[in-house]
Design an enzyme around this catalytic site. Structure first.
Site, PDB file in Angstrom:
ATOM      1  N   TYR A  35     -14.199  -7.496  -4.687  1.00 61.27           N
ATOM      2  CA  TYR A  35     -13.289  -6.921  -3.701  1.00 61.27           C
ATOM      3  C   TYR A  35     -13.650  -5.579  -3.480  1.00 61.27           C
ATOM      4  O   TYR A  35     -13.314  -4.834  -2.655  1.00 61.27           O
ATOM      5  CB  TYR A  35     -11.881  -6.837  -4.298  1.00 61.27           C
ATOM      6  CG  TYR A  35     -10.949  -6.749  -3.354  1.00 61.27           C
ATOM      7  CD1 TYR A  35     -10.592  -7.433  -2.226  1.00 61.27           C
ATOM      8  CD2 TYR A  35      -9.996  -5.471  -3.538  1.00 61.27           C
ATOM      9  CE1 TYR A  35      -9.725  -7.200  -1.148  1.00 61.27           C
ATOM     10  CE2 TYR A  35      -9.082  -5.221  -2.685  1.00 61.27           C
ATOM     11  CZ  TYR A  35      -8.722  -6.092  -1.347  1.00 61.27           C
ATOM     12  OH  TYR A  35      -7.855  -5.765  -0.372  1.00 61.27           O
ATOM     13  N   LYS A  73      -7.861   0.282  -0.855  1.00 56.09           N
ATOM     14  CA  LYS A  73      -6.300   0.279  -1.251  1.00 56.09           C
ATOM     15  C   LYS A  73      -5.655   1.272  -2.025  1.00 56.09           C
ATOM     16  O   LYS A  73      -4.611   1.619  -1.839  1.00 56.09           O
ATOM     17  CB  LYS A  73      -6.349  -1.113  -1.681  1.00 56.09           C
ATOM     18  CG  LYS A  73      -6.572  -2.418  -0.501  1.00 56.09           C
ATOM     19  CD  LYS A  73      -5.683  -2.405   0.728  1.00 56.09           C
ATOM     20  CE  LYS A  73      -5.831  -3.573   1.570  1.00 56.09           C
ATOM     21  NZ  LYS A  73      -5.267  -3.281   2.904  1.00 56.09           N
TER      22      LYS A  73
HETATM   23  P1  NAD Z   1      -6.434 -10.322   9.317  1.00 57.03           P
HETATM   24  O1  NAD Z   1      -8.063 -10.495   9.820  1.00 57.03           O
HETATM   25  O2  NAD Z   1      -5.626 -11.500  10.103  1.00 57.03           O
HETATM   26  O3  NAD Z   1      -6.076  -9.025  10.149  1.00 57.03           O
HETATM   27  C1  NAD Z   1      -6.940  -7.933   9.881  1.00 57.03           C
HETATM   28  C2  NAD Z   1      -6.649  -7.214  11.113  1.00 57.03           C
HETATM   29  O4  NAD Z   1      -7.117  -5.908  10.919  1.00 57.03           O
HETATM   30  C3  NAD Z   1      -6.886  -7.941  12.321  1.00 57.03           C
HETATM   31  O5  NAD Z   1      -5.818  -7.841  13.245  1.00 57.03           O
HETATM   32  C4  NAD Z   1      -8.206  -6.780  13.003  1.00 57.03           C
HETATM   33  O6  NAD Z   1      -8.118  -6.697  14.270  1.00 57.03           O
HETATM   34  C5  NAD Z   1      -7.562  -5.606  12.465  1.00 57.03           C
HETATM   35  N1  NAD Z   1      -8.397  -4.477  12.552  1.00 57.03           N
HETATM   36  C6  NAD Z   1      -9.657  -4.290  11.885  1.00 57.03           C
HETATM   37  N2  NAD Z   1     -10.181  -3.116  12.252  1.00 57.03           N
HETATM   38  C7  NAD Z   1      -9.516  -2.484  13.248  1.00 57.03           C
HETATM   39  C8  NAD Z   1      -9.662  -1.326  14.013  1.00 57.03           C
HETATM   40  N3  NAD Z   1     -10.696  -0.674  14.097  1.00 57.03           N
HETATM   41  N4  NAD Z   1      -8.526  -1.276  14.982  1.00 57.03           N
HETATM   42  C9  NAD Z   1      -7.412  -1.821  15.249  1.00 57.03           C
HETATM   43  N5  NAD Z   1      -7.529  -2.959  14.441  1.00 57.03           N
HETATM   44  C10 NAD Z   1      -8.229  -3.325  13.348  1.00 57.03           C
HETATM   45  O7  NAD Z   1      -6.102 -10.512   7.885  1.00 57.03           O
HETATM   46  P2  NAD Z   1      -4.953 -10.268   7.170  1.00 57.03           P
HETATM   47  O8  NAD Z   1      -5.445 -10.814   5.786  1.00 57.03           O
HETATM   48  O9  NAD Z   1      -3.917 -10.720   7.597  1.00 57.03           O
HETATM   49  O10 NAD Z   1      -5.020  -8.681   6.941  1.00 57.03           O
HETATM   50  C11 NAD Z   1      -3.808  -7.851   7.264  1.00 57.03           C
HETATM   51  C12 NAD Z   1      -3.772  -6.740   6.183  1.00 57.03           C
HETATM   52  O11 NAD Z   1      -3.152  -7.295   5.042  1.00 57.03           O
HETATM   53  C13 NAD Z   1      -4.999  -5.809   5.661  1.00 57.03           C
HETATM   54  O12 NAD Z   1      -4.598  -4.837   5.428  1.00 57.03           O
HETATM   55  C14 NAD Z   1      -5.424  -6.834   4.489  1.00 57.03           C
HETATM   56  O13 NAD Z   1      -6.242  -5.823   3.529  1.00 57.03           O
HETATM   57  C15 NAD Z   1      -4.041  -7.028   3.971  1.00 57.03           C
HETATM   58  N6  NAD Z   1      -3.983  -7.907   2.749  1.00 57.03           N
HETATM   59  C16 NAD Z   1      -4.381  -9.072   2.995  1.00 57.03           C
HETATM   60  C17 NAD Z   1      -4.360  -9.808   1.830  1.00 57.03           C
HETATM   61  C18 NAD Z   1      -4.922 -11.253   1.832  1.00 57.03           C
HETATM   62  O14 NAD Z   1      -5.117 -11.986   1.042  1.00 57.03           O
HETATM   63  N7  NAD Z   1      -5.177 -11.853   3.282  1.00 57.03           N
HETATM   64  C19 NAD Z   1      -3.777  -9.625   0.673  1.00 57.03           C
HETATM   65  C20 NAD Z   1      -3.217  -8.195   0.573  1.00 57.03           C
HETATM   66  C21 NAD Z   1      -3.200  -7.563   1.721  1.00 57.03           C
END
Ligand code: NAD
Length: 254
Positions: A156, A163
């Site tokens: 990670y 984060k």
């Molecule tokens: P996801 O890939 O569905 O979403 C990530 C989003 O970030 C996408 O919609 C992408 O278009 C957007 N993005 C990236 N670069 C960008 C930019 N320059 N401008 C605008 N948008 C941009 O994945 P997710 O897992 O749903 O991620 C959403 C959030 O949740 C993130 O912050 C991720 O770190 C966090 N998160 C995810 C998890 C997990 O296990 N999936 C756990 C905890 C936190």
């Protein structure tokens, strides 16, 4: 169906497809009566988002790597919908090479890009939301974090560092956005298989390890994370400020 968010308009940033955590947030907020507006990163992601949302008017382009794009997007949202009651920031990115091996393998460019997109972007959207008076008073901002901010999770790496910055930014923003009546909080979600997670080397091991560490052996769902987001958007959460709330089925306990 409830009415916790009836009459509220919320801007959702970060739906890439139906697996996105932001989509779980959107579904729960719709279920509580909210009107939603969505931003997408680029034309490719607009196509993918268009499969979930029929109303093209509620889709606005916003690349958070660019101040001009944020400013233009928020101006458009305000023109079309007026001020909004909340903003969900569910955005992160780090180059693949920063999500494998040792943290010492992260170069300056990868470090800067991950910090820019995954942490600074929350400050940038708050800044333009305040300057353009996009948010009502009161309003709520919710971002998404992960436990890798606190513990050294395999692979990670750089995203864990970003984060940690994001969670610190939440606390400073909560202090400084309070004068506009805006609460800022984070939800620290458990691991869920999304597009973003597949960028992490060995993500299947990460997902399995996370599931094993839940209190009941079942990973948290995007709807469970979305439920906490809907709560933080609602007037039930007016006392929750600058916090990072775990929604991970207890993974952080063990
Ligand atoms: P996801 O890939 O569905 O979403 C990530 C989003 O970030 C996408 O919609 C992408 O278009 C957007 N993005 C990236 N670069 C960008 C930019 N320059 N401008 C605008 N948008 C941009 O994945 P997710 O897992 O749903 O991620 C959403 C959030 O949740 C993130 O912050 C991720 O770190 C966090 N998160 C995810 C998890 C997990 O296990 N999936 C756990 C905890 C936190």
């Amino acid at each position: 169906m409830g009415n916790l968010l009836e009459g509220k308009t919320i801007l959702v940033m970060g739906v890439a497809n139906k697996r996105s955590i932001a989509w779980g947030c959107a579904q729960q907020m719709l279920d509580q009566g909210a009107n939603l507006v969505f931003t997408y990163q680029n034309e490719r992601l607009k196509k993918s988002l268009g499969k979930l949302i029929d109303d093209e008017n509620s889709l606005v382009e916003c690349d958070v790597a660019s101040d001009a794009s944020i400013e233009a997007a928020f101006t458009t949202v305000k023109e079309r919908f007026g001020q909004v009651d909340g903003l969900v920031h569910a955005i992160a990115f780090a180059p693949k090479e920063a999500l494998e091996g040792d943290i010492m393998d992260v170069n300056r460019d990868a470090y800067a890009m991950a910090q820019d997109i995954s942490a600074y972007s929350l400050i940038a959207v708050s800044k333009y939301a305040a300057e353009l008076e996009l948010l009502k008073n009161p309003a709520s901002i919710v971002t998404l974090s992960y436990f890798g901010s606190e513990r050294a999770i395999p692979n990670y790496n750089m995203m864990g560092v970003a984060k940690a910055s994001l969670e610190a930014s939440v606390r400073y923003l909560a202090r400084d956005m309070a004068k506009f009546g805006v609460r800022v909080n984070a939800v620290s979600a458990g691991a869920i298989k999304t597009l973003a997670v597949t960028g992490i080397k060995g993500h299947s091991d990460l997902l399995n390890m996370s599931e094993e560490r839940t209190v009941d052996g079942h990973s948290v769902t995007q709807l469970e994370v979305g439920g906490a987001c809907a709560f933080l958007m609602s007037d039930l959460a007016t006392g929750v400020v600058g916090d990072t709330i775990y929604v991970d089925k207890g993974v952080h306990l063990i």
